[in-house]
Design a protein around this motif. Structure first.
Motif, PDB file in Angstrom:
ATOM      1  N   ALA A 132       0.816  -1.274   0.128  1.00  0.00           N
ATOM      2  CA  ALA A 132       0.233   0.264  -0.125  1.00  0.00           C
ATOM      3  C   ALA A 132       0.448   0.880   0.201  1.00  0.00           C
ATOM      4  O   ALA A 132       0.343   2.573  -0.548  1.00  0.00           O
ATOM      5  CB  ALA A 132      -0.583   0.080   1.159  1.00  0.00           C
ATOM      6  N   ARG A 133       2.040   0.927   1.061  1.00  0.00           N
ATOM      7  CA  ARG A 133       2.837   2.490   0.913  1.00  0.00           C
ATOM      8  C   ARG A 133       3.299   2.982  -0.384  1.00  0.00           C
ATOM      9  O   ARG A 133       3.250   4.463  -1.293  1.00  0.00           O
ATOM     10  CB  ARG A 133       3.985   2.062   1.584  1.00  0.00           C
ATOM     11  CG  ARG A 133       3.249   2.253   3.057  1.00  0.00           C
ATOM     12  CD  ARG A 133       4.800   1.961   3.905  1.00  0.00           C
ATOM     13  NE  ARG A 133       4.625   1.370   5.388  1.00  0.00           N
ATOM     14  CZ  ARG A 133       4.582   0.244   6.097  1.00  0.00           C
ATOM     15  NH1 ARG A 133       5.008  -0.824   5.526  1.00  0.00           N
ATOM     16  NH2 ARG A 133       3.735  -0.129   7.278  1.00  0.00           N
ATOM     17  N   LEU A 157      -8.720   6.366   2.740  1.00  0.00           N
ATOM     18  CA  LEU A 157      -7.506   5.261   2.776  1.00  0.00           C
ATOM     19  C   LEU A 157      -6.718   6.115   3.312  1.00  0.00           C
ATOM     20  O   LEU A 157      -5.334   5.195   3.725  1.00  0.00           O
ATOM     21  CB  LEU A 157      -7.736   4.407   1.848  1.00  0.00           C
ATOM     22  CG  LEU A 157      -9.300   3.962   0.992  1.00  0.00           C
ATOM     23  CD1 LEU A 157      -9.195   3.126   0.116  1.00  0.00           C
ATOM     24  CD2 LEU A 157      -9.838   2.429   2.752  1.00  0.00           C
ATOM     25  N   ARG A 158      -5.364   6.212   2.264  1.00  0.00           N
ATOM     26  CA  ARG A 158      -4.202   7.088   2.136  1.00  0.00           C
ATOM     27  C   ARG A 158      -3.749   7.456   3.946  1.00  0.00           C
ATOM     28  O   ARG A 158      -2.662   7.082   4.802  1.00  0.00           O
ATOM     29  CB  ARG A 158      -3.991   8.332   1.319  1.00  0.00           C
ATOM     30  CG  ARG A 158      -2.397   9.053   1.078  1.00  0.00           C
ATOM     31  CD  ARG A 158      -2.341  10.038   0.858  1.00  0.00           C
ATOM     32  NE  ARG A 158      -1.190  10.447   0.826  1.00  0.00           N
ATOM     33  CZ  ARG A 158      -0.471  10.842   1.563  1.00  0.00           C
ATOM     34  NH1 ARG A 158      -0.919  11.695   2.945  1.00  0.00           N
ATOM     35  NH2 ARG A 158       0.752  11.732   1.859  1.00  0.00           N
ATOM     36  N   ASN A 159      -4.945   8.223   4.221  1.00  0.00           N
ATOM     37  CA  ASN A 159      -4.917   8.938   6.200  1.00  0.00           C
ATOM     38  C   ASN A 159      -4.410   7.917   6.974  1.00  0.00           C
ATOM     39  O   ASN A 159      -4.551   8.000   7.915  1.00  0.00           O
ATOM     40  CB  ASN A 159      -5.750  10.031   6.103  1.00  0.00           C
ATOM     41  CG  ASN A 159      -5.096  11.346   5.964  1.00  0.00           C
ATOM     42  OD1 ASN A 159      -4.219  11.962   5.187  1.00  0.00           O
ATOM     43  ND2 ASN A 159      -6.266  11.601   5.227  1.00  0.00           N
ATOM     44  N   ARG A 166      11.987   6.447   7.114  1.00  0.00           N
ATOM     45  CA  ARG A 166      11.059   7.332   5.308  1.00  0.00           C
ATOM     46  C   ARG A 166      10.521   6.523   4.739  1.00  0.00           C
ATOM     47  O   ARG A 166       9.477   7.116   3.593  1.00  0.00           O
ATOM     48  CB  ARG A 166      12.432   7.209   4.828  1.00  0.00           C
ATOM     49  CG  ARG A 166      13.916   7.437   4.964  1.00  0.00           C
ATOM     50  CD  ARG A 166      14.564   7.563   3.987  1.00  0.00           C
ATOM     51  NE  ARG A 166      16.216   7.861   4.872  1.00  0.00           N
ATOM     52  CZ  ARG A 166      17.511   7.432   3.784  1.00  0.00           C
ATOM     53  NH1 ARG A 166      17.703   6.946   3.384  1.00  0.00           N
ATOM     54  NH2 ARG A 166      18.406   7.944   4.864  1.00  0.00           N
ATOM     55  N   GLU A 167       9.967   5.227   5.285  1.00  0.00           N
ATOM     56  CA  GLU A 167       8.689   4.243   4.169  1.00  0.00           C
ATOM     57  C   GLU A 167       7.056   5.712   4.897  1.00  0.00           C
ATOM     58  O   GLU A 167       6.230   4.435   4.322  1.00  0.00           O
ATOM     59  CB  GLU A 167       8.480   3.546   5.155  1.00  0.00           C
ATOM     60  CG  GLU A 167       9.957   2.207   4.583  1.00  0.00           C
ATOM     61  CD  GLU A 167      10.611   0.701   4.682  1.00  0.00           C
ATOM     62  OE1 GLU A 167       9.196   0.077   4.955  1.00  0.00           O
ATOM     63  OE2 GLU A 167      11.193   0.852   4.175  1.00  0.00           O
ATOM     64  N   VAL A 168       6.969   5.536   6.134  1.00  0.00           N
ATOM     65  CA  VAL A 168       5.541   6.351   7.002  1.00  0.00           C
ATOM     66  C   VAL A 168       5.170   7.359   5.853  1.00  0.00           C
ATOM     67  O   VAL A 168       5.819   8.099   5.491  1.00  0.00           O
ATOM     68  CB  VAL A 168       6.527   6.480   8.523  1.00  0.00           C
ATOM     69  CG1 VAL A 168       4.989   7.155   8.170  1.00  0.00           C
ATOM     70  CG2 VAL A 168       7.217   5.640   8.900  1.00  0.00           C
ATOM     71  N   ILE A 169       3.798   6.572   5.156  1.00  0.00           N
ATOM     72  CA  ILE A 169       3.456   7.612   5.237  1.00  0.00           C
ATOM     73  C   ILE A 169       2.610   8.493   5.894  1.00  0.00           C
ATOM     74  O   ILE A 169       2.167   8.422   6.939  1.00  0.00           O
ATOM     75  CB  ILE A 169       1.616   6.860   4.632  1.00  0.00           C
ATOM     76  CG1 ILE A 169       2.787   5.781   3.553  1.00  0.00           C
ATOM     77  CG2 ILE A 169       0.808   8.356   3.411  1.00  0.00           C
ATOM     78  CD1 ILE A 169       3.183   6.216   1.899  1.00  0.00           C
ATOM     79  N   LEU A 170       2.789  10.153   5.248  1.00  0.00           N
ATOM     80  CA  LEU A 170       2.377  11.422   6.753  1.00  0.00           C
ATOM     81  C   LEU A 170       0.768  11.924   6.534  1.00  0.00           C
ATOM     82  O   LEU A 170       1.083  11.415   4.863  1.00  0.00           O
ATOM     83  CB  LEU A 170       2.997  11.730   6.515  1.00  0.00           C
ATOM     84  CG  LEU A 170       4.487  11.973   7.321  1.00  0.00           C
ATOM     85  CD1 LEU A 170       5.909  13.164   6.883  1.00  0.00           C
ATOM     86  CD2 LEU A 170       4.773  11.172   8.531  1.00  0.00           C
ATOM     87  N   PRO A 171       0.010  11.974   7.543  1.00  0.00           N
ATOM     88  CA  PRO A 171      -1.018  13.092   7.144  1.00  0.00           C
ATOM     89  C   PRO A 171      -0.652  13.999   5.612  1.00  0.00           C
ATOM     90  O   PRO A 171       0.533  14.711   5.464  1.00  0.00           O
ATOM     91  CB  PRO A 171      -1.539  13.855   8.004  1.00  0.00           C
ATOM     92  CG  PRO A 171      -1.029  13.306   9.025  1.00  0.00           C
ATOM     93  CD  PRO A 171       0.687  12.626   8.742  1.00  0.00           C
ATOM     94  N   ALA A 172      -2.276  13.729   5.031  1.00  0.00           N
ATOM     95  CA  ALA A 172      -1.579  14.911   3.429  1.00  0.00           C
ATOM     96  C   ALA A 172      -2.363  16.280   4.032  1.00  0.00           C
ATOM     97  O   ALA A 172      -2.593  16.581   5.343  1.00  0.00           O
ATOM     98  CB  ALA A 172      -3.083  14.262   2.449  1.00  0.00           C
TER      99      ALA A 172
END
Length: 530
Positions: free
Chosen positions: A283-284, A304-306, A324-330
């Motif tokens: 997903a990332r 879903l991204r959030n 570095r892999e972490v998806i941050l809040p938009a």
């Protein structure tokens, strides 16, 4: 539909998404293997040119790298460098084409598309039964022993009533898993299979009735994602543009399916966190790949991204995944509840890793600390205020739910302070401050009036609370009981692995939970309290 025996789940068929590998609790491969998206030049991660010119290692932070920011330099970014394989021309009407010229096939999603209007209220069994016919025929041909309409309706209703509410901060009529994801499953068989899989599994766990259907549906869903990825990467290899190859519906059903399958793995076994992360890694990669295009994502994709961001930031505190892999809040969703809080919490995690990695002796007293405990408390106080203001969108109707939500905000606030004190400031915090936050945290956990409606929010704060009760048997028993009740009520077995970690901590001679967590991580065990 390929079964586990003749097609290992997530093998090269899913090769375009994930670069890692994990094995499920029964030895099944549940990951997505090394990615063609990378091989065909779609994503070539490089250091920013300023760091390259200075001959230093770039940290690739967003929106600019930290090393450029500290030097007052303009960071040019380190985004993707585009290179299309096998092109026969670099300009003109043949730009990006290959020989032979491949015409675009009709999209599979178009043939399955059916009109559906989102519902903001819980569906009845009859409404769920009406959803299924649009995908029944193809799935019955592809999937042996596919459930009959009545069984499908029962499983969808179980997801609607018992699972969708566990996936968000606070369940309400605005829950997108119920309002948008379920209708999307009407026209996307892969997502439908993922939902049926987790629903059947959750039903089996909570009713203690074993069923082989959930694992077969999970495998089939992964196979369908794999097939979609193979098709896309084949087109990319032929010189076509990603922006035109993954439409909005396709991107959303793939992301929703990956997150659903990740939850499936964490519910299946106590050691399911590693298998779940293989789905989340996919997903990332999908989210990062689509971020390089000029597409405008819809509300469901952003939601879903959030959701992935919430998991990543909290999991990173204990599983030691790469920051570095972490998806941050938009940035555009800064007004969502806990958005500012999560961003601040992740900055604490990044700082703690930098402290640990940069000091060979691991003695924090030798380095300059980022601010003071008082300044940190002030920043988290502001984040708490932002969350309470944003919570007005939830429109909570019952008084006890409103009071419990305020308690949840307090619980996360003091958990973050305790996490920060231990990760960054160590011995530089007044013991009175630590004791005050720990006492408030335990008080708020015990004061919840309707724990069943907010139990999905408790595992991470319960872990932090558990790290603060070494030598206190009363508090230890309270946390152990909470984890056991949560694992049983939610049907997520992996919480018992977190409790096992805490009991190891409580029985040890020292109470440095970060050291023990790193030891677990080095042995391949992931502590994920999410």
């Amino acid at each position: 539909m390929a079964s586990t025996s003749d097609h290992s789940v997530g093998e090269a068929a899913a090769s375009a998404i994930h670069g890692g590998h994990a094995t499920g609790s029964q030895g099944r491969a549940t990951s997505y293997s090394q990615g063609n998206l990378f091989n065909h030049g779609l994503i070539v991660q490089q250091d920013c040119t300023t760091c390259v010119r200075r001959r230093i290692r770039c940290d690739r932070s967003l929106p600019t790298c930290v090393k450029c920011s500290k030097k007052g330099l303009t960071c040019p970014g380190y985004g993707p460098r585009w290179r299309w394989a096998n092109g026969i021309a670099v300009r003109g009407h043949l730009k990006g084409r290959t020989t032979p010229n491949v015409e675009k096939p009709a999209r599979a999603s178009t043939s399955l598309k059916a009109s559906a209007s989102p519902k903001s209220t819980r569906s009845s069994e009859s409404e769920n039964a009406a959803r299924v016919p649009s995908v029944t025929d193809p799935l019955e041909k592809m999937f042996p022993d596919f459930p009959d309409p009545a069984t499908r309706a029962r499983l969808l209703d179980h997801y609607d009533r018992n699972i969708a509410g566990l996936m968000v901060w606070i369940d309400s009529d605005r829950n997108e898993y119920r309002r948008l994801v379920l209708p999307l499953a009407e026209r996307q068989p892969g997502l439908l299979l993922a939902i049926l899989a987790i629903s059947a599994q959750h039903l089996a766990v909570t009713t203690k009735k074993e069923s082989s259907f959930s694992a077969r549906a999970r495998d089939a869903a992964v196979s369908m994602i794999s097939s979609q990825i193979r098709q896309v990467t084949g087109r990319l290899a032929a010189g076509y543009d990603l922006d035109n190859e993954i439409d909005t519906d396709t991107a959303v059903w793939m992301l929703a399916s990956m997150l659903t399958l990740a939850s499936y793995e964490m519910a299946e076994s106590e050691q399911g966190a590693a298998a779940a992360d293989s789905h989340r890694q996919a997903a990332r990669t999908l989210v990062n790949a689509l971020a390089t295009t000029n597409r405008e994502n819809n509300d469901l994709f952003n939601f879903l991204r959030n959701q992935l961001s919430i998991y990543d930031i909290l999991a990173c505190t204990t599983s030691f995944m790469s920051t570095r892999e972490v998806i941050l809040p938009a940035p555009s969703d800064a007004n969502l509840i806990f958005s500012e809080y999560l961003g601040l919490l992740h900055q604490v995690t990044i700082t703690s890793r930098q402290i640990f990695d940069s000091v060979p002796s691991r003695m924090p007293s030798l380095i300059e600390l980022p601010g003071t405990p008082v300044e940190t408390r002030a920043r988290f106080e502001l984040a708490r205020g932002s969350t309470l203001m944003a919570a007005g969108l939830l429109e909570l109707t019952r008084d006890e739910r409103r009071r419990d939500f305020i308690r949840i905000v307090d619980i996360y606030h003091h958990s973050a302070l305790l996490y920060t004190y231990r990760c960054i400031f160590h011995g530089n915090v007044d013991p009175v401050d630590i004791s005050a936050s720990a006492t408030t945290l335990f008080e708020r956990l015990s004061q919840l009036e309707d724990r069943s409606s907010c139990m999905q929010n408790l595992p991470w704060p319960m872990l932090i609370a558990g790290t603060e009760c070494c030598g206190n048997q009363e508090r230890q028993a309270f946390i152990a009981s909470l984890y056991e009740d949560t694992a049983r009520a939610m049907g997520f077995k992996h919480y018992l692995e977190v409790l096992h970690f805490l009991r190891d901590l409580w029985s040890s001679d020292h109470c440095d939970w970060l050291q023990l967590a790193r030891h677990y991580s080095a042995k391949g065990k992931q502590i994920v309290a999410v």
